[in-house]
Scaffold this active site. Structure first.
Site, mmCIF file in Angstrom:
data_model
loop_
_atom_site.group_PDB
_atom_site.id
_atom_site.type_symbol
_atom_site.label_atom_id
_atom_site.label_comp_id
_atom_site.label_asym_id
_atom_site.label_seq_id
_atom_site.Cartn_x
_atom_site.Cartn_y
_atom_site.Cartn_z
ATOM 1 C CB SER A 41 113.139 -21.798 -27.710
ATOM 2 O OG SER A 41 113.138 -20.858 -26.672
ATOM 3 C CB SER B 275 109.563 -21.123 -25.540
ATOM 4 O OG SER B 275 110.085 -20.841 -26.839
ATOM 5 C CE LYS C 72 107.844 -21.751 -29.642
ATOM 6 N NZ LYS C 72 109.281 -21.505 -29.383
#
Length: 524
Positions: free
Chosen positions: A195, A171, A76
């Site tokens: 997330s 996210s 990420k």
């Protein structure tokens, strides 16, 4: 080959059925074929091929570093990566290249894993759909499954037409989509209030949030220091356990990590479920929980009961306060953490010839989106002298009560809690954006954020497909630092439900359709 587990692909590499370079090239091809998903911000092709070549030399000499040597993984884009742009999907950090690797990234590289690239997210990880970053929204790979196109998408009547695509969750949506689309075998996410687990549930993969302090946060660009945890996304529970064993342990660069030696996390091949007590929190029958998800949750409880486990209803009485408490504490820490982005040391800086204070204001106005600025504003409000006791201190006290609820339940003999992960399956993007980020996040975090406030481990496992043919995940919550028991239970459940992976051919066909659409748009 791309759908194998970590142990299976490691064995294939060792036996010479595939080379690290060939495996890397296959994953790079998948990334290109599924570019329409927008799962990646940066693809590190040249670096990946170089790392794969180094791995291949080790295999040729019989000196491979372990089960992860030559295995493609993604990260990420809120983890620092040396020499690779790290943006947090924000204008504020466009062009920022860290001089060091996050500890979790370095640990994987030290095991010979091959970094494929940096995945997409909501700006600074503030969101639940991966729709609010400056690089555009992430598309859920299941949008292109034959089951969804045949049952759920109103735009799928014509074969050469794109379906009404679904959000990936957030996210860490880019990481979840990357794993679900077979572009890598493992991806790192972050988990502050769900997330990692939210997008994992929507994309039909496993999402693990470890106990706070078990895995180093060094190099993870902070959102909420007291809740942030690196997350792990894989296609099966055992793969998540393998990665966690590599990542877990004390890091002198992160004072919040545990000092004790971490026990091995090898999962047993079989488990006696009859010795377990599974708790079902009655407060998690929340408003907005879909009938389908409720049914899958009940069916899972029945599955454990039929296998001999003791399944009991439990109470977490302060659950109804958790979302409001989380909002206050989250935004307060966000306001503090975002103060470092001032245009002086790194990141974006406005180029106007103005005073220092005006430069600060302009830089943050240009660098942050409305969502980030809104959370900073809320956090600063809660931290005002006249509001501090009524909001921040009170929220800290409620957080302790929420943590005590879990302690009480686990001390009563419950081994693992079983809950939904999300209210429903993934929703179409056009429906998702009808509500603002704050409203959506409050809905999507309802089952996940309390775990972060309590510092406990949790894992979401794909449980079933909805009537629309989409994944629905269920969440298992364990005692602090009891990941082995938690993942053993999750693995048993995974083996019982046998959730089918996304079909590779569906995504290949979707890529061709997306390419034709892109070409027709550019021509017109």
């Amino acid at each position: 080959m791309l759908g194998l587990t970590l142990r299976e692909i490691s064995a294939a590499l060792k036996q010479g059925q595939v080379s690290p370079i060939e495996l890397c090239q296959r994953c790079l091809s998948r990334i290109k074929e599924t570019k329409f998903l927008n799962a990646y911000i940066t693809v590190t092709e040249e670096r990946a091929l170089k790392q794969a070549a180094e791995s291949e030399k080790r295999y040729e000499k019989g000196q491979e570093l372990g089960v992860l040597d030559g295995i493609p993984f993604s990260v990420k884009d809120n983890f620092s990566t040396a020499g690779i742009e790290t943006t947090c999907a924000s204008n504020m950090l466009k062009g920022y290249v860290p001089p060091y690797n996050a500890t979790v990234v370095q640990k994987l590289l030290d095991q010979g894993a091959v970094l494929m690239g940096k995945t997409n997210l909501d700006e600074f990880a503030m969101g639940s759909g991966s729709t609010d970053g400056v690089f555009g929204p992430v598309r859920n790979p299941w949008s292109y499954s034959k089951q969804y196109r045949g049952k759920g998408s109103p735009d799928s009547s014509q074969e050469d037409q794109e379906p009404q695509w679904l959000v990936a969750g957030g996210s860490s949506g880019g990481s979840a989509a990357a794993v679900a689309a077979f572009t890598c075998f493992v991806a790192l996410g972050s988990d502050t209030g769900g997330s990692t687990r939210n997008p994992a549930a929507h994309c039909g993969v496993v999402g693990l949030k470890p106990t706070y302090g078990l895995v180093s946060r060094h190099g993870l660009i902070p959102l909420v220091n007291s809740m942030d945890v690196p997350g792990i996304l894989t296609r099966c529970v055992e793969d998540a356990a393998i990665i966690l064993e590599v990542l877990a342990g004390h890091d002198p660069k992160d004072s919040t990590t545990v000092q004790d030696l971490v026990s091995p996390l090898a999962l047993p091949s079989s488990v006696d479920i009859s010795k377990l007590c599974i708790g079902i929190p009655k407060e998690y029958r929340a408003e907005g929980l879909s009938c389908e998800t409720q049914a899958f949750w009940t069916r899972a409880a029945d599955l454990f009961q039929s296998a001999g486990a003791r399944v009991i209803e439990v109470s977490l009485p302060h659950t109804s306060y958790s979302i409001d408490c989380y909002h206050v504490l989250c935004t307060a820490e966000v306001a503090s953490n975002m103060a470092r982005f001032d245009g002086l040391e790194y990141g974006h800086r406005c180029n106007r010839d103005v005073s220092t204070e005006a430069m600060y204001a302009a830089t943050r106005r240009e660098g942050f989106n409305d969502v980030v600025r809104g959370r900073i504003l809320s956090g600063n409000f809660f931290l005002l002298k006249e509001n501090y006791n009524d909001y921040f201190i009170k929220a800290q006290k409620v957080r302790r009560l929420i943590a005590n609820d879990f302690i009480h339940v686990f001390s009563s003999g419950v081994d693992v809690l079983l809950t939904p992960t999300t209210l429903s399956d993934a929703v179409p993007y056009l429906e998702f954006i009808k509500e603002d980020n704050s409203t959506r996040s409050a809905q999507d975090d309802v089952f996940t954020q309390a775990v972060n406030m309590a510092g406990l481990p949790a894992v979401t496992v794909p449980a079933a497909r909805s009537k629309r043919g989409l994944p629905v995940g269920l969440q298992f919550i364990g005692r602090a630092f009891c990941e082995q028991q938690l993942l053993t239970v999750a693995k048993w459940f995974e083996q019982e439900v046998r959730f089918p992976a996304l079909c590779l051919e569906d995504l290949t066909e979707a890529g061709l359709v997306a390419a034709r659409h892109e070409k027709s748009v550019s021509v017109s």
